[in-house]
Scaffold this motif. Structure first.
Motif, mmCIF file in Angstrom:
data_model
loop_
_atom_site.group_PDB
_atom_site.id
_atom_site.type_symbol
_atom_site.label_atom_id
_atom_site.label_comp_id
_atom_site.label_asym_id
_atom_site.label_seq_id
_atom_site.Cartn_x
_atom_site.Cartn_y
_atom_site.Cartn_z
ATOM 1 N N CYS A 18 0.831 -1.203 0.000
ATOM 2 C CA CYS A 18 0.000 0.000 0.000
ATOM 3 C C CYS A 18 0.872 1.263 0.000
ATOM 4 O O CYS A 18 0.621 2.202 -0.754
ATOM 5 C CB CYS A 18 -0.914 -0.002 1.222
ATOM 6 S SG CYS A 18 -2.077 1.367 1.286
ATOM 7 N N ALA A 19 1.911 1.255 0.826
ATOM 8 C CA ALA A 19 2.795 2.416 0.921
ATOM 9 C C ALA A 19 3.492 2.686 -0.408
ATOM 10 O O ALA A 19 3.558 3.835 -0.864
ATOM 11 C CB ALA A 19 3.825 2.182 2.020
ATOM 12 N N THR A 21 2.544 1.801 -3.422
ATOM 13 C CA THR A 21 1.563 2.218 -4.433
ATOM 14 C C THR A 21 1.159 3.675 -4.238
ATOM 15 O O THR A 21 1.133 4.463 -5.191
ATOM 16 C CB THR A 21 0.322 1.303 -4.376
ATOM 17 O OG1 THR A 21 0.725 -0.062 -4.512
ATOM 18 C CG2 THR A 21 -0.658 1.642 -5.478
ATOM 19 N N ALA A 22 0.840 4.033 -2.994
ATOM 20 C CA ALA A 22 0.423 5.407 -2.711
ATOM 21 C C ALA A 22 1.575 6.381 -2.931
ATOM 22 O O ALA A 22 1.393 7.466 -3.509
ATOM 23 C CB ALA A 22 -0.093 5.511 -1.280
ATOM 24 N N VAL A 29 3.773 9.692 2.225
ATOM 25 C CA VAL A 29 3.355 8.516 3.005
ATOM 26 C C VAL A 29 4.334 8.224 4.135
ATOM 27 O O VAL A 29 5.566 8.235 3.939
ATOM 28 C CB VAL A 29 3.264 7.270 2.095
ATOM 29 C CG1 VAL A 29 2.860 6.046 2.912
ATOM 30 C CG2 VAL A 29 2.278 7.507 0.955
ATOM 31 N N CYS A 118 9.010 1.049 -2.257
ATOM 32 C CA CYS A 118 8.697 2.119 -1.311
ATOM 33 C C CYS A 118 9.660 3.285 -1.493
ATOM 34 O O CYS A 118 9.265 4.463 -1.421
ATOM 35 C CB CYS A 118 8.787 1.589 0.124
ATOM 36 S SG CYS A 118 7.381 0.574 0.629
ATOM 37 N N TYR A 391 -2.482 -2.907 -2.821
ATOM 38 C CA TYR A 391 -2.409 -2.169 -4.074
ATOM 39 C C TYR A 391 -3.695 -1.373 -4.332
ATOM 40 O O TYR A 391 -3.636 -0.186 -4.671
ATOM 41 C CB TYR A 391 -2.168 -3.145 -5.225
ATOM 42 C CG TYR A 391 -2.213 -2.502 -6.595
ATOM 43 C CD1 TYR A 391 -1.093 -1.857 -7.119
ATOM 44 C CD2 TYR A 391 -3.387 -2.533 -7.352
ATOM 45 C CE1 TYR A 391 -1.148 -1.247 -8.361
ATOM 46 C CE2 TYR A 391 -3.433 -1.930 -8.609
ATOM 47 C CZ TYR A 391 -2.311 -1.296 -9.113
ATOM 48 O OH TYR A 391 -2.361 -0.700 -10.350
ATOM 49 N N GLY A 394 -3.929 1.469 -1.936
ATOM 50 C CA GLY A 394 -2.901 2.465 -2.236
ATOM 51 C C GLY A 394 -3.238 3.370 -3.381
ATOM 52 O O GLY A 394 -2.707 4.477 -3.499
#
Length: 397
Positions: A18-19, A21-22, A29, A118, A391, A394
């Motif tokens: 998630c991190a 992707t965002a 983030v 990341c 994902y 994110g």
């Protein structure tokens, strides 16, 4: 005060995905974890080689109060998407059995890929960070009081996992946050976990400890045909772990030690041929002789080991078929969260968006990965759920 677009609590598989992707979307983030390092479950899973996904992924491989919830994310970020990611980095991997994909070398190679992703997104990763309080900020978003100071964010993602393997830092933090903001948390149980016995059955499993036998194990209308391993506490191995996802206390489990074998017909054929070899020798084609001998002795059928096949009656054949192909047992329990690979149950998905993973009760709050009431089979399914949910979330935080 630390200001971020998004704060993610939990630097495991889902949180890292998630991190990354965002962050690569241009979001600022922060990824926080109370542990001393990130991705601990990734590093220890699969004997240190991480079974990171499976060639065959479908919603049928998951348990949830809402069996449809996982479909959206699994279809938008598939196993092929994750395979493409690791191949981009040149990760060497192999299929072990039943579509299960493992790193050729070590799980650290996979974790390094996630950390590189990341890094591409400029994610601020903070370990050794305890979360003391989470509250909604007066101006919108959230305010977090932590051991590393105060954080403010517009989006807060809970990726803290379940209760399994507390020695690696697992806690009920994610469930507490969910309840704080009005979410329901379903019953939770240790899953993908070995079974324990007491009394005579325990003595039997201890006498066979270390013996692995291919078997079909069934419970609650579900069956798995894989290896079953006897231990000093009960039974383990892939077949036992798989069926533990479906087992509840007081449930019985049925074991067929000769799946796919027409044992009554085989025994009648041996009788007709007047086979001179002992039963243990004849069955050793299919099963370890040590297992056959101790299994029959345990079931008070020791005389069948010496009885010539020509003298067998039909009731002898029926008795042996029942013992070997319809053995029913009721485990005392499981080894619990100490050795469980996952937690069955979690945050009720009825109040979580299957598209964005946003709370439908509190704007800006998200839940991903194992903390939700979505539990996969053994074989890379839970990691694929982490990648997919991380994902998809994110892309919206």
């Amino acid at each position: 005060m630390n200001h971020y677009d998004c704060v993610i609590i939990g630097a495991g598989a889902a949180g890292l995905m998630c991190a990354a992707t965002a962050g690569q979307r241009g979001r600022k983030v922060a990824l926080l974890d109370h542990a001393n390092k990130v991705g601990k479950k990734i590093l220890m899973s699969g004997g240190g080689r991480c079974n990171f996904t499976n060639y065959d992924i479908s919603a049928e491989n998951y348990l949830s109060g809402n069996p449809h919830f996982c479909k959206s994310a699994l279809s938008r970020y598939t196993q092929w998407d994750f395979i493409a990611l690791v191949e981009k980095y040149g990760l060497a991997y192999h299929e072990k059995t039943l579509g299960q994909l493992f790193c050729d070398n070590k799980a650290r190679d996979l974790l390094n890929i996630l950390l590189a992703e990341c890094d591409k997104g400029g994610v601020d990763i903070r370990t050794h960070t305890e979360i003391f309080q989470v509250e909604q900020a007066p101006t919108g978003g959230f305010s977090l009081t932590t051991s590393a100071g105060r954080y403010e964010c517009q989006s807060l993602v809970i990726a803290t996992g379940g209760l399994s393997i507390p020695t690696m830092g697992a806690t009920g933090f994610g469930y507490d946050i969910a309840k704080q903001f009005g979410h329901t948390v379903t019953r939770r149980d240790a899953a993908l976990v070995p079974f324990t016995f007491k009394g005579p059955w325990l003595a039997l499993t201890q006498s066979l400890a270390g013996v692995a036998v291919p078997a079909q194990v069934s419970c609650a209308g579900q069956s798995f045909a894989e290896a079953l391993l006897f231990t000093h506490k009960g039974i383990s191995g892939p077949a036992a772990l798989q069926i533990s996802n479906y087992w509840y206390p007081e449930d019985s489990i049925t074991v067929d030690w000769l799946p796919g074998v027409d044992l009554p017909n085989q025994l009648k054929q041996w009788r007709q041929n007047a086979e001179k070899a002992s039963l243990g020798t004849l069955l050793s084609t299919y099963l370890p002789k040590r297992f056959v001998v101790q299994w029959l002795e345990f079931h008070d059928e020791k005389e069948l080991l010496q009885k010539p096949l020509a003298d067998w009656r039909n009731r002898d054949i029926d008795a042996l078929s029942d013992i070997l192909q319809m053995w029913q047992m009721r485990p005392t329990g499981t080894e619990g969260y100490r050795t469980a690979e996952v937690t069955r149950g979690g945050i009720d998905t009825d109040d979580v968006s299957s598209k964005t993973f946003a709370s439908q009760k509190t704007p800006g709050l998200y839940f991903i990965g194992e903390v939700l009431d979505v539990t996969g089979w053994l074989g890379g399914y839970n990691f694929q759920w982490a990648w997919a949910s991380g994902y998809c979330c994110g892309n919206h935080v």
